[in-house]
Design a protein around this motif. Sequence first.
Motif, PDB file in Angstrom:
ATOM      1  N   ARG A  57       4.522   4.249   1.502  1.00  0.00           N
ATOM      2  CA  ARG A  57       5.001   2.877   1.285  1.00  0.00           C
ATOM      3  C   ARG A  57       4.135   1.860   1.986  1.00  0.00           C
ATOM      4  O   ARG A  57       3.799   0.813   1.415  1.00  0.00           O
ATOM      5  CB  ARG A  57       6.452   2.761   1.782  1.00  0.00           C
ATOM      6  CG  ARG A  57       7.469   3.449   0.894  1.00  0.00           C
ATOM      7  CD  ARG A  57       8.872   3.264   1.427  1.00  0.00           C
ATOM      8  NE  ARG A  57       9.009   3.836   2.762  1.00  0.00           N
ATOM      9  CZ  ARG A  57      10.146   3.828   3.452  1.00  0.00           C
ATOM     10  NH1 ARG A  57      11.239   3.247   2.921  1.00  0.00           N
ATOM     11  NH2 ARG A  57      10.230   4.368   4.664  1.00  0.00           N
ATOM     12  N   GLU A  58       3.737   2.143   3.221  1.00  0.00           N
ATOM     13  CA  GLU A  58       2.927   1.172   3.949  1.00  0.00           C
ATOM     14  C   GLU A  58       1.574   0.985   3.277  1.00  0.00           C
ATOM     15  O   GLU A  58       1.096  -0.145   3.117  1.00  0.00           O
ATOM     16  CB  GLU A  58       2.762   1.617   5.393  1.00  0.00           C
ATOM     17  CG  GLU A  58       4.054   1.596   6.192  1.00  0.00           C
ATOM     18  CD  GLU A  58       3.836   1.965   7.640  1.00  0.00           C
ATOM     19  OE1 GLU A  58       2.650   2.203   7.999  1.00  0.00           O
ATOM     20  OE2 GLU A  58       4.813   2.015   8.401  1.00  0.00           O
ATOM     21  N   ARG A  59       0.966   2.126   2.896  1.00  0.00           N
ATOM     22  CA  ARG A  59      -0.343   2.016   2.230  1.00  0.00           C
ATOM     23  C   ARG A  59      -0.227   1.276   0.907  1.00  0.00           C
ATOM     24  O   ARG A  59      -1.039   0.386   0.600  1.00  0.00           O
ATOM     25  CB  ARG A  59      -0.912   3.410   1.996  1.00  0.00           C
ATOM     26  CG  ARG A  59      -2.282   3.412   1.284  1.00  0.00           C
ATOM     27  CD  ARG A  59      -2.792   4.813   1.067  1.00  0.00           C
ATOM     28  NE  ARG A  59      -1.912   5.588   0.201  1.00  0.00           N
ATOM     29  CZ  ARG A  59      -1.943   5.530  -1.141  1.00  0.00           C
ATOM     30  NH1 ARG A  59      -2.797   4.721  -1.744  1.00  0.00           N
ATOM     31  NH2 ARG A  59      -1.121   6.270  -1.858  1.00  0.00           N
ATOM     32  N   ASN A 112       0.378  -2.336   1.519  1.00  0.00           N
ATOM     33  CA  ASN A 112      -0.861  -2.995   1.934  1.00  0.00           C
ATOM     34  C   ASN A 112      -1.790  -3.207   0.748  1.00  0.00           C
ATOM     35  O   ASN A 112      -2.433  -4.267   0.623  1.00  0.00           O
ATOM     36  CB  ASN A 112      -1.565  -2.164   3.012  1.00  0.00           C
ATOM     37  CG  ASN A 112      -0.847  -2.227   4.345  1.00  0.00           C
ATOM     38  OD1 ASN A 112      -0.162  -3.205   4.632  1.00  0.00           O
ATOM     39  ND2 ASN A 112      -0.986  -1.181   5.166  1.00  0.00           N
TER      40      ASN A 112
END
Length: 488
Positions: A125-127, A130
């Motif tokens: 999710r973070e990648r 981003n």
Amino acid sequence: MLKFFGSERLPDIRHAALDALRANVMIADRDLTIIYMNPSVMALLREAEPELRKELPRFSLATLIGSNIDVFHKDPGHQRRMLAAMDKPHSATIKVGPRMFDLLVSPLVEDGTRTGFVVEWADSRERLMNLDYQAQILALGRSQAMIQFAPDGTILDANDNFLAVMGYGLEEIRGRNHSIFVTPDYAASADYKRFWDTLRGGQFQAAQFRRFGKDGREVWIEGAYNPILGPDGRVAKVVKFATDITKQMQLLNTLNALIGDVEASMARCTQAADQVRAAAGRTEGDVQGLAASAEQLAGSIAGIAESMARSRAATEGAFDQTQAVARNTETLSNAAQAMTGIVGLIRNIASQINLLALNATIEAARAGEAGKGFAVVAGEVKSLAVQAARATEQITGEINGIQSTSLEVAGALNAIRDAVTVVRESVSATASAMEQQGTVIRGISSTTQDVSSTVASVSADIAVVAGAVEEAGKTVARTRDAARVLVK
């Protein structure tokens, strides 16, 4: 020897190092049995466990160490074939239910023999977020002007769109202060200081801003100054995204001027409509009064026409009576003329009688005594002749008087007849004229009533027009507001 949850394969220092890593590390032996999980990966999988169980009913974090990695796959055969052929690190992204994970699988080799695999886990999710943020920033950079400032307003960077709008090159503005884009008076004002104090306090500023480019030309931008917080929670920089709205503002100014002209015209139209409406009201009252007067006049003329008709009838009767009297007077005159002849005959007879009496007297004188009686008769006859002569003279005088009076009456009657004829003709002409005037007045009255209705209708129409002008004025005001919104 370092124990991997009961294993003694690694020294204690390596075990401590793996436990201290923020990276999510899992180790499996050559048979793909999980032999180690550091605290970070344990925390990651614990947080995802409810969602993983929906997709993988056999999954249990409590029994994961000692289980085979097949627990993560619906088709373990495919995974085993891939790992068997692996001779270098391999990255992949897997989806388990609603969760996505990035995996980096590296084979462990000792003395040329594969001893197992190390798997690094990461929440995708973070990648992905981003990547999404980066794509959004790139999209914004393609369509909008973007510039970055230090918290004190020092320019750090700017994209080509911003440089094109302001007319600067990047090296001309990098390291300079934001104040180069505003007037010196505004840069020295309390409002400008408050503007940057607000940004440094972490509050964004969004509005339409008046700025000035390299050549001093006025530039209008629609944008937002966005404070970006650093790891310490303090504002690290300010990023501004903006759109050039200079042409729209110029159009708005032009539109405002045109709307001002339209509003002035509308005001004049409203004033004129009010005046016309008032005049129409007065005209309606005047026309209604005229219509009433015309009806009264029509009634009066009708009465006069009726009286003239009676006068014409009376005049016709007088004319007929005059004609009859004239005829009677003529008959009287003719009778007087006839009496004159009779009087002449009587005078002639009286003269002959007188002559006869004279002759009888003469003869009685000649007869002497014998003629005395005859003389008496002759004297009586002569006396009668004298009386007849006197009566004849008197009759002649009366007849002459009658003739004179008849002539005078005939002349007067002729004059009366002529006057009555003139009066009859005048009365007839007047009666005809009054009839015509009555017809005209009735037409005028009817037309006046129509005009009154028309004026009333016009007055109502003017009221509608006035209302429409008022609504148009409101529409113009709304148009001005809409124009401002469109610019925004």
